[in-house]
Design a protein around this motif. Structure first.
Motif, PDB file in Angstrom:
ATOM      1  N   HIS A  24      20.348 155.281  28.982  1.00  0.00           N
ATOM      2  CA  HIS A  24      19.756 155.968  30.126  1.00  0.00           C
ATOM      3  C   HIS A  24      19.236 157.337  29.726  1.00  0.00           C
ATOM      4  CE1 HIS A  24      22.456 153.016  31.977  1.00  0.00           C
ATOM      5  NE2 HIS A  24      21.552 152.996  32.940  1.00  0.00           N
ATOM      6  N   LEU A  31      13.481 161.325  37.325  1.00  0.00           N
ATOM      7  CA  LEU A  31      13.106 160.117  36.610  1.00  0.00           C
ATOM      8  C   LEU A  31      14.259 159.614  35.756  1.00  0.00           C
ATOM      9  CD1 LEU A  31      10.866 158.092  35.865  1.00  0.00           C
ATOM     10  CD2 LEU A  31      10.265 159.633  33.991  1.00  0.00           C
ATOM     11  N   ASP A  34      15.819 153.273  31.921  1.00  0.00           N
ATOM     12  CA  ASP A  34      16.911 152.452  31.419  1.00  0.00           C
ATOM     13  C   ASP A  34      16.378 151.577  30.298  1.00  0.00           C
ATOM     14  OD1 ASP A  34      18.998 150.734  30.911  1.00  0.00           O
ATOM     15  OD2 ASP A  34      19.290 150.136  32.986  1.00  0.00           O
ATOM     16  N   VAL A  41      13.116 149.742  32.579  1.00  0.00           N
ATOM     17  CA  VAL A  41      13.141 150.020  34.007  1.00  0.00           C
ATOM     18  C   VAL A  41      13.080 151.530  34.203  1.00  0.00           C
ATOM     19  CG1 VAL A  41      14.518 149.875  36.103  1.00  0.00           C
ATOM     20  CG2 VAL A  41      14.466 147.947  34.517  1.00  0.00           C
ATOM     21  N   THR A  43      13.007 154.475  37.283  1.00  0.00           N
ATOM     22  CA  THR A  43      13.176 154.749  38.713  1.00  0.00           C
ATOM     23  C   THR A  43      13.099 156.257  38.936  1.00  0.00           C
ATOM     24  OG1 THR A  43      15.585 154.940  38.543  1.00  0.00           O
ATOM     25  CG2 THR A  43      14.694 152.752  39.007  1.00  0.00           C
ATOM     26  N   THR A  44      12.981 156.640  40.172  1.00  0.00           N
ATOM     27  CA  THR A  44      12.957 158.062  40.523  1.00  0.00           C
ATOM     28  C   THR A  44      14.152 158.409  41.400  1.00  0.00           C
ATOM     29  OG1 THR A  44      11.495 157.583  42.380  1.00  0.00           O
ATOM     30  CG2 THR A  44      10.460 158.283  40.321  1.00  0.00           C
ATOM     31  N   ASP A  45      15.305 157.822  41.103  1.00  0.00           N
ATOM     32  CA  ASP A  45      16.507 158.109  41.889  1.00  0.00           C
ATOM     33  C   ASP A  45      17.549 158.876  41.077  1.00  0.00           C
ATOM     34  OD1 ASP A  45      17.236 156.097  40.163  1.00  0.00           O
ATOM     35  OD2 ASP A  45      18.132 154.822  41.691  1.00  0.00           O
TER      36      ASP A  45
END
Length: 131
Positions: A24, A31, A34, A41, A43-45
């Motif tokens: 990660h 941003l 993974d 992958v 993500t913006t979490d």
């Protein structure tokens, strides 16, 4: 030039994929990338927004353990960990923090978080903290 960049990218992704502790990457505007999945992958979490430096570490299975923006340490859910505040990593440092596992700790219980603060305006030396 494009060939050199492509070869470097493939080697980097292969090296990161082979070491699950680095699965990660958390940076920029929340941003998260993974590298444990194919395809990658993104993500913006993520737990924080940084312009430059950050660090994260996963366990040997590739599950995110915790991350830092240099000032705070966040658990895998994005909450600040106990005693996870007050680090002196400066947001303007390119690599303001690094996480190092305790040598010989096969149970993945102990980690060191090293931070670099910014150089002061009056020219004093750059500080180094370890938490």
């Amino acid at each position: 030039m494009k060939t050199n960049f492509l070869v470097l990218f493939v080697v980097l992704v292969s090296a990161v994929h082979a070491q699950s502790e680095n699965n990660h990457w958390i940076f920029a505007n929340n941003l998260v990338v993974d590298f444990g999945n194919v395809p990658l992958v993104a993500t913006t979490d993520g737990p924080f927004q940084v312009d430059e430096g950050s660090a994260s570490i996963s366990n040997q299975s590739g599950d995110l353990l915790f991350s830092t923006d240099g000032a705070n340490v966040y658990n895998r859910n994005g909450s600040i960990m106990p005693n996870g505040t007050g680090l002196s990593g400066d947001f303007s440092s390119t690599q303001n923090a690094i996480i190092v596992p305790e040598p010989g700790d096969t149970q993945e219980r102990f980690y060191y978080v090293f931070t670099i603060s910014s150089q002061s305006i009056d020219g004093e030396n750059i500080g180094l903290d370890a938490a």
